[in-house]
Design a protein around this motif. Structure first.
Motif, short mmCIF file in Angstrom:
data_model
loop_
_atom_site.label_atom_id
_atom_site.label_comp_id
_atom_site.label_asym_id
_atom_site.label_seq_id
_atom_site.Cartn_x
_atom_site.Cartn_y
_atom_site.Cartn_z
N LEU A 214 36.71 -14.03 -24.20
CA LEU A 214 35.73 -14.98 -24.76
C LEU A 214 34.69 -14.32 -25.64
O LEU A 214 33.92 -15.01 -26.30
CB LEU A 214 35.03 -15.73 -23.62
N GLY A 215 34.63 -12.99 -25.61
CA GLY A 215 33.58 -12.31 -26.36
C GLY A 215 32.21 -12.51 -25.74
O GLY A 215 31.19 -12.53 -26.43
N LEU A 216 32.17 -12.68 -24.43
CA LEU A 216 30.90 -12.82 -23.72
C LEU A 216 30.66 -11.57 -22.89
O LEU A 216 31.57 -10.80 -22.61
CB LEU A 216 30.94 -14.04 -22.80
N ASP A 217 29.42 -11.38 -22.46
CA ASP A 217 29.08 -10.24 -21.62
C ASP A 217 29.68 -10.43 -20.22
O ASP A 217 29.56 -11.50 -19.62
CB ASP A 217 27.55 -10.16 -21.54
N ALA A 218 30.32 -9.39 -19.69
CA ALA A 218 30.97 -9.48 -18.38
C ALA A 218 29.96 -9.78 -17.27
O ALA A 218 30.24 -10.54 -16.34
CB ALA A 218 31.73 -8.20 -18.07
N GLY A 219 28.77 -9.17 -17.38
CA GLY A 219 27.73 -9.42 -16.39
C GLY A 219 27.29 -10.88 -16.38
O GLY A 219 27.11 -11.49 -15.32
N PHE A 220 27.14 -11.43 -17.57
CA PHE A 220 26.79 -12.85 -17.69
C PHE A 220 27.87 -13.72 -17.07
O PHE A 220 27.58 -14.65 -16.30
CB PHE A 220 26.60 -13.19 -19.17
N ASP B 217 24.57 -11.02 -25.05
CA ASP B 217 24.89 -12.20 -25.83
C ASP B 217 23.62 -13.02 -26.10
O ASP B 217 22.83 -13.26 -25.18
CB ASP B 217 25.91 -13.02 -25.05
N ALA B 218 23.41 -13.43 -27.34
CA ALA B 218 22.20 -14.17 -27.70
C ALA B 218 22.09 -15.49 -26.93
O ALA B 218 21.01 -15.90 -26.52
CB ALA B 218 22.15 -14.42 -29.20
N GLY B 219 23.25 -16.14 -26.75
CA GLY B 219 23.26 -17.41 -26.02
C GLY B 219 22.82 -17.22 -24.57
O GLY B 219 22.03 -18.00 -24.02
N PHE B 220 23.31 -16.15 -23.96
CA PHE B 220 22.91 -15.82 -22.59
C PHE B 220 21.41 -15.56 -22.53
O PHE B 220 20.71 -16.07 -21.66
CB PHE B 220 23.70 -14.59 -22.12
N CYS B 221 20.90 -14.76 -23.47
CA CYS B 221 19.48 -14.43 -23.46
C CYS B 221 18.62 -15.69 -23.57
O CYS B 221 17.61 -15.83 -22.87
CB CYS B 221 19.15 -13.45 -24.59
#
Lengths: 272, 272
Positions: A214-220, B217-221
């Motif tokens: 997904l191109g997202l942070d694994a921690g997130f 990720d900017a969305g996560f932030c």
């Protein structure tokens, strides 16, 4: 019985823990993945037997039953259903709704009309149109697409799970496993709950693998699956579901008189 | 008055909305950024006048006052304070604590001892040691470092904000602005609340800029700042703070007899 039980789920990150071990737990199950709206259509025309459908589709169909104890829900912020807005709620006059959304679009309408007393104009946001380009006051984004979105041009970012919880003090249920009328799960109904339990034990590995896709942070991704999405369908989730249905009926967004029937193997046997 | 008011804040993402406009709102303020533990030391030795310190340091010092209406808190999951564990709570026998943590380390100890009845061995996890390498049952990670961590090798990932909320039904307060005894804020105390309000209006831009710096990720932030971190210090946050302090005292992790005094300009004037 040789015919497989055709099960359809959404291809969203939040569904992963529910389907990770499903086919290995129940080899009778044949799993396919689709976007939420298409999934509901497949269940309606009997292309699948069980679908992880948006709850509003259950109330619109009115003929399904629900697999107990499993849901995609939130208690508070959900992080993946966000109304980005240039204005605060009471001043919103136009809203673009993510084309992939049905339950969340209904939730947005309920909050706008019933909580904030506004009746904006609604337009559809096609899945391939960048949200930054919309000219409406607000834009509703859902799912994996929403999680990426930052949209600094929009001053407000309302989390609809949080808004619902602040307003009703109840969790919000987005999706559950719905069984088409007449389908006999033949004992594999327990596999859905077992798959949830097993999937939740492997959330770390799921997050690491899916985040790359997904191109997202694994921690997130791990925090989202571990702490934000709730997979139980307990008494409070059911209360949230009933309240949502009642409000959707008031606005004419669901058909009246649909009750939440849980799938029971015995009931099917008795009715033969 | 020409001497600047020296203000120290942490360099964490969650502090950004509180400091974004602080110096432009109050040019008398001179802002510096530090890691949380160093910040508390600077306040103790009068290198700064006001510090965004971990709340446990307030109770250890016992001589500060608190700027009203501003905090870094959570109501439920906080996402940036996670106890990764190979075993469920009641079977944890050893814990590595993030070296940067003080308040969260105390919270972890309280949950382990008071909620789950276990007294594990504690070791320190240096800031530069990868958490994957620890041999303890569990490892506590906090702040921006924690947000990146996925750690699939650890079956359990407990969110301490969520655990606290489930246990006490109260928010948890991690940090607030503490004022050193004898410091006269000379009217700029209002700037802290104003800076919070302004910062929250620009969360989208802050998230976009800081995400690049942090590799998140900017969305996560944006979701983290908009929906997860709570910046108010209202009655419920204060209740959570008092309850935390009482429990920390019971375990000998804070000095007894410290009350939460809010900074008041008049009180200083009267005592002259």
């Amino acid at each position: 019985m040789s015919r497989p039980i055709r099960v359809g789920a959404v291809n969203y990150l939040n569904a992963r823990p529910l389907i990770e071990d499903l086919e290995s737990l129940a080899p009778e199950i044949q799993l396919s993945l689709e976007v939420p709206s298409k999934l509901a259509d497949q269940l309606a025309v009997a292309e699948i037997d069980v679908g992880l459908i948006p709850v509003i589709e259950y109330f619109r169909a009115g003929s399904y039953s629900v697999v107990p104890e499993v849901a995609i829900a939130s208690r508070g912020a959900v992080l993946s259903v966000t109304l980005f807005s240039r204005k605060p709620w009471p001043r919103i006059t136009s809203v673009a709704l993510d084309e992939g959304s049905r339950t969340s679009a209904t939730l947005a309408r309920i909050l706008l009309h019933k909580r904030y007393g506004v009746r904006p104009e609604y337009v559809s946001l096609p899945l391939n149109q960048p949200a930054e380009e919309v000219s409406t006051d607000a834009v509703l984004l859902i799912g994996d697409r929403a999680m990426h979105a930052c949209l600094p041009g929009f001053t407000y970012a309302y989390d609809l799970g949080q808004e619902w919880q602040d307003w009703t003090s109840l969790p919000f249920v987005y999706a559950f496993w719905a069984v088409r009328q007449g389908v006999d799960l033949n004992g594999v109904e327990d596999a859905f709950r077992q798959a949830k339990d097993r999937g939740l034990e492997h959330v770390g590995a799921i997050a690491q693998r899916e985040s790359a896709r997904l191109g997202l942070d694994a921690g997130f991704c791990r925090r989202y699956l571990n702490h934000i999405i709730q997979y139980d369908l307990g008494p409070r989730e059911q209360a949230g579901l009933h309240h949502f249905y009642a409000l959707a009926c008031e606005l004419g967004l669901a058909r009246r008189g649909v009750s939440i029937e849980y799938y029971r193997a015995n009931a099917l046997v008795e009715s033969r």
